[in-house]
Design a protein around this motif. Structure first.
Motif, mmCIF file in Angstrom:
data_model
loop_
_atom_site.group_PDB
_atom_site.id
_atom_site.type_symbol
_atom_site.label_atom_id
_atom_site.label_comp_id
_atom_site.label_asym_id
_atom_site.label_seq_id
_atom_site.Cartn_x
_atom_site.Cartn_y
_atom_site.Cartn_z
ATOM 1 N N TYR A 177 0.803 -1.220 0.000
ATOM 2 C CA TYR A 177 0.000 0.000 0.000
ATOM 3 C C TYR A 177 0.837 1.270 0.000
ATOM 4 O O TYR A 177 0.381 2.320 -0.445
ATOM 5 N N PHE A 178 2.061 1.168 0.523
ATOM 6 C CA PHE A 178 2.898 2.361 0.609
ATOM 7 C C PHE A 178 4.141 2.243 -0.271
ATOM 8 O O PHE A 178 5.138 2.909 -0.033
ATOM 9 N N ALA A 179 4.062 1.394 -1.312
ATOM 10 C CA ALA A 179 5.240 1.129 -2.145
ATOM 11 C C ALA A 179 5.787 2.394 -2.777
ATOM 12 O O ALA A 179 6.992 2.623 -2.820
ATOM 13 N N GLU A 180 4.890 3.251 -3.282
ATOM 14 C CA GLU A 180 5.361 4.455 -3.953
ATOM 15 C C GLU A 180 6.068 5.387 -2.969
ATOM 16 O O GLU A 180 7.069 6.015 -3.280
ATOM 17 N N ARG A 181 5.542 5.456 -1.748
ATOM 18 C CA ARG A 181 6.131 6.341 -0.758
ATOM 19 C C ARG A 181 7.461 5.794 -0.253
ATOM 20 O O ARG A 181 8.434 6.513 -0.089
ATOM 21 N N SER A 182 7.512 4.519 0.040
ATOM 22 C CA SER A 182 8.720 3.949 0.627
ATOM 23 C C SER A 182 9.802 3.669 -0.417
ATOM 24 O O SER A 182 10.979 3.581 -0.075
ATOM 25 N N LYS A 183 9.406 3.478 -1.705
ATOM 26 C CA LYS A 183 10.372 3.277 -2.790
ATOM 27 C C LYS A 183 11.365 2.170 -2.442
ATOM 28 O O LYS A 183 12.579 2.359 -2.439
ATOM 29 N N MET A 184 10.805 1.009 -2.179
ATOM 30 C CA MET A 184 11.619 -0.118 -1.735
ATOM 31 C C MET A 184 12.682 -0.528 -2.744
ATOM 32 O O MET A 184 13.714 -1.092 -2.386
ATOM 33 N N ASN A 185 12.452 -0.272 -4.020
ATOM 34 C CA ASN A 185 13.406 -0.701 -5.041
ATOM 35 C C ASN A 185 14.577 0.268 -5.205
ATOM 36 O O ASN A 185 15.507 -0.017 -5.956
ATOM 37 N N ASP A 186 14.522 1.402 -4.555
ATOM 38 C CA ASP A 186 15.626 2.344 -4.633
ATOM 39 C C ASP A 186 16.874 1.703 -4.023
ATOM 40 O O ASP A 186 16.818 1.140 -2.925
ATOM 41 N N PRO A 187 18.020 1.761 -4.721
ATOM 42 C CA PRO A 187 19.238 1.107 -4.195
ATOM 43 C C PRO A 187 19.722 1.677 -2.871
ATOM 44 O O PRO A 187 20.524 1.046 -2.169
ATOM 45 N N HIS A 188 19.228 2.864 -2.503
ATOM 46 C CA HIS A 188 19.670 3.492 -1.259
ATOM 47 C C HIS A 188 18.641 3.349 -0.131
ATOM 48 O O HIS A 188 18.808 3.963 0.928
ATOM 49 N N PHE A 189 17.606 2.541 -0.361
ATOM 50 C CA PHE A 189 16.560 2.407 0.649
ATOM 51 C C PHE A 189 17.116 1.881 1.971
ATOM 52 O O PHE A 189 16.749 2.355 3.041
ATOM 53 N N VAL A 190 18.016 0.905 1.903
ATOM 54 C CA VAL A 190 18.570 0.309 3.121
ATOM 55 C C VAL A 190 19.338 1.354 3.926
ATOM 56 O O VAL A 190 19.222 1.417 5.154
ATOM 57 N N GLN A 191 20.105 2.195 3.248
ATOM 58 C CA GLN A 191 20.848 3.239 3.953
ATOM 59 C C GLN A 191 19.904 4.225 4.641
ATOM 60 O O GLN A 191 20.160 4.661 5.756
ATOM 61 N N VAL A 192 18.807 4.559 3.958
ATOM 62 C CA VAL A 192 17.841 5.485 4.547
ATOM 63 C C VAL A 192 17.167 4.841 5.754
ATOM 64 O O VAL A 192 16.937 5.496 6.776
ATOM 65 N N GLN A 193 16.870 3.556 5.659
ATOM 66 C CA GLN A 193 16.286 2.852 6.798
ATOM 67 C C GLN A 193 17.269 2.821 7.972
ATOM 68 O O GLN A 193 16.885 3.011 9.134
ATOM 69 N N GLN A 194 18.550 2.618 7.663
ATOM 70 C CA GLN A 194 19.569 2.648 8.717
ATOM 71 C C GLN A 194 19.642 4.037 9.351
ATOM 72 O O GLN A 194 19.823 4.168 10.574
#
Length: 298
Positions: A177-194
């Motif tokens: 439901y929040f795929a567009e907002r969270s942009k899980m496929n972005d290669p930098h998503f993990v860094q942002v989560q960290q």
């Protein structure tokens, strides 16, 4: 120091010390062991998942008011101030557990921090589902309820496994439901989560983007760019938002003065803290506290 907005802990019942399930009908929780009253803003040191089967009402979480809808799930993290106002037709469940219960026998100490709906002030704590999706979760809740009522030596391990499955299911639906907002496929998503995890852990002491960039071994400009791509806000804005949220909490449920709150948040100049607070909220700390006192006065 007294707390007008209390912090609650889970009671240690004979069988379940760190994981409990409560059914709610109307405005009443159908369990005399529920750890606290719910008619006043409060926080707790455990996680809470609210399953709203049907009914309506309002749920205030950290100064944001959300409407209660049938077939929805609300997630509350430790330290969040919240208040549920249920209407008469309400029916649902509250599932509560400690971080220690969930993390026991797992290999990832920060596993709960990797769930987007917990410990993350930038993401919505609300998940509205369709009938099929919600029914799938309620099957798991039903299995948890049945196991919860047993006294098997393996009950705790089974409950922990059910909880793991339930949270992973919620995570899948949330990302859908929040795929567009969270942009899980972005290669930098993990860094942002960290980065979000680090902010939650260190915001009181570390106020500069550079501090977090050094920990993540990237430049401040890169961190700002990556966070902006994922969340829509810069890293600096997220740090300030988290500090302001904590300041609001301290104003709301402690008797600390503006000066004491500034020091609590590692601002050496209380007047500078007051200017930052007013810039972000439109109110001085004193005016904000007065507004809260008027809102929650008996």
């Amino acid at each position: 120091m007294s707390n007008p907005i209390p912090t609650y802990e889970l009671p240690e019942t004979a069988q379940h010390k760190a994981f409990q399930l409560y059914e709610v009908e109307g405005k009443t929780i159908i369990n005399t062991t529920y750890p606290h009253k719910t008619n006043w803003p409060h926080r707790h040191n455990y996680y809470e998942i609210c399953f709203f089967i049907n009914g309506s009402g309002k749920h205030e979480i950290d100064f944001n008011t959300h409407s209660i809808h049938s077939k929805s799930v609300h997630f509350i993290s430790p330290g969040q101030v919240h208040l549920i106002a249920r209407d008469k037709g309400y029916h649902g469940y509250l599932l509560v557990f400690t971080r220690e219960f969930y993390s026991l026998d797992t290999f990832h100490k920060d596993l709960l921090y990797n769930l987007p709906f917990f410990n993350n002030a930038t993401m919505s704590p609300i998940l509205n589902l369709n009938e099929e999706e919600f029914s799938e979760l309620m099957v798991l809740v039903g299995q948890i309820k049945a196991e919860y009522q047993k006294e098997s030596p393996m009950t705790k391990d089974i409950l922990r496994s059910f909880l793991q499955i339930l949270l992973l299911k919620c995570r899948n639906y949330y990302l859908h439901y929040f795929a567009e907002r969270s942009k899980m496929n972005d290669p930098h998503f993990v860094q942002v989560q960290q980065f979000n995890i680090l902010v939650e852990q260190h915001f009181q002491k570390l106020h500069l983007v550079q501090d977090y960039a050094e920990i993540l071994s990237i430049s401040p400009s890169q961190l700002n760019k990556f966070v902006k791509q994922i969340s829509g806000n810069t890293a600096g804005e997220i740090i300030i938002d988290r500090l302001i949220l904590e300041a609001k909490r301290l104003l709301m449920y402690t008797p600390l003065s503006n000066k004491e709150i500034a020091y609590e948040l590692n601002y050496e100049d209380p007047s500078y803290f007051s200017r930052v607070f007013k810039k972000e909220t439109g109110l001085s700390p004193s005016a904000f506290k007065k507004l809260l006192d008027e809102k929650y006065r008996f």
